[in-house]
Design a protein around this motif. Structure first.
Motif, short mmCIF file in Angstrom:
data_model
loop_
_atom_site.label_atom_id
_atom_site.label_comp_id
_atom_site.label_asym_id
_atom_site.label_seq_id
_atom_site.Cartn_x
_atom_site.Cartn_y
_atom_site.Cartn_z
N ARG A 30 12.40 31.46 21.59
CA ARG A 30 12.83 30.26 20.87
C ARG A 30 13.64 30.63 19.63
NH1 ARG A 30 7.58 28.54 21.94
NH2 ARG A 30 6.97 28.96 19.78
N LEU A 31 13.22 31.65 18.91
CA LEU A 31 13.98 32.10 17.74
C LEU A 31 15.38 32.57 18.13
CD1 LEU A 31 11.32 34.02 15.64
CD2 LEU A 31 12.51 31.93 15.01
N GLN A 32 15.47 33.30 19.22
CA GLN A 32 16.78 33.77 19.66
C GLN A 32 17.67 32.59 20.06
OE1 GLN A 32 15.80 36.60 22.73
NE2 GLN A 32 15.82 38.33 21.29
N GLU A 37 22.25 28.93 18.41
CA GLU A 37 22.73 27.61 17.98
C GLU A 37 23.30 27.68 16.57
OE1 GLU A 37 23.02 24.41 19.25
OE2 GLU A 37 22.77 25.46 21.15
N ILE A 38 22.59 28.36 15.69
CA ILE A 38 23.05 28.48 14.30
C ILE A 38 24.37 29.24 14.25
CG2 ILE A 38 22.55 29.60 12.09
CD1 ILE A 38 19.59 28.86 12.56
N GLU A 39 24.46 30.33 14.99
CA GLU A 39 25.70 31.11 15.01
C GLU A 39 26.86 30.29 15.55
OE1 GLU A 39 24.73 34.58 17.24
OE2 GLU A 39 23.77 35.57 15.55
N ILE A 45 30.12 24.34 9.75
CA ILE A 45 29.37 23.75 8.65
C ILE A 45 29.65 24.46 7.33
CG2 ILE A 45 27.05 23.30 7.77
CD1 ILE A 45 26.13 23.07 10.70
N TYR A 46 29.69 25.77 7.35
CA TYR A 46 29.80 26.53 6.11
C TYR A 46 31.18 27.17 5.98
CZ TYR A 46 24.78 25.97 6.03
OH TYR A 46 23.53 25.45 6.02
N VAL A 47 31.54 27.54 4.76
CA VAL A 47 32.83 28.15 4.46
C VAL A 47 32.59 29.59 4.04
CG1 VAL A 47 34.86 28.02 2.96
CG2 VAL A 47 33.72 25.94 3.68
#
Length: 96
Positions: A30-32, A37-39, A45-47
């Protein structure tokens, strides 16, 4: 009898360890999945720091340009108002 108890004890311990390992394995999976998803969403989302710095530098240059334009505009307006007031004062002197 003692051999049978030992077999049951080792079987129970093996089952408990297997269950714990299965829970840990599922958590890691699940963490992977979450990390993927985050990657995937990260660039949207971020700069990045260097992109942010470049944008801030560009923005500062634009602000300086606007500030210079405003100073020139106010200087012109001040000169124009000065001329108007001089003309009004000279008309007051003539009329009064």
């Amino acid at each position: 009898m003692t051999q049978e108890v030992l077999n049951w004890a080792f079987g129970a311990a093996g089952a408990a360890i297997g269950w714990v390992l299965k829970v840990v394995w599922d958590a890691i999976q699940r963490l992977q999945s979450d990390m993927r998803e985050i990657e995937k969403d990260l660039p949207e989302i971020y700069v990045r720091k260097d992109d942010f710095r470049a944008s801030v530098t560009d923005l500062r240059a634009e602000i300086k340009e606007v500030r210079t334009d405003m100073k020139d505009g106010f200087r012109t307006m001040n000169d124009t108002l000065g001329l108007i007031f001089k003309k009004l004062e000279s008309k007051e002197d003539k009329g009064g």
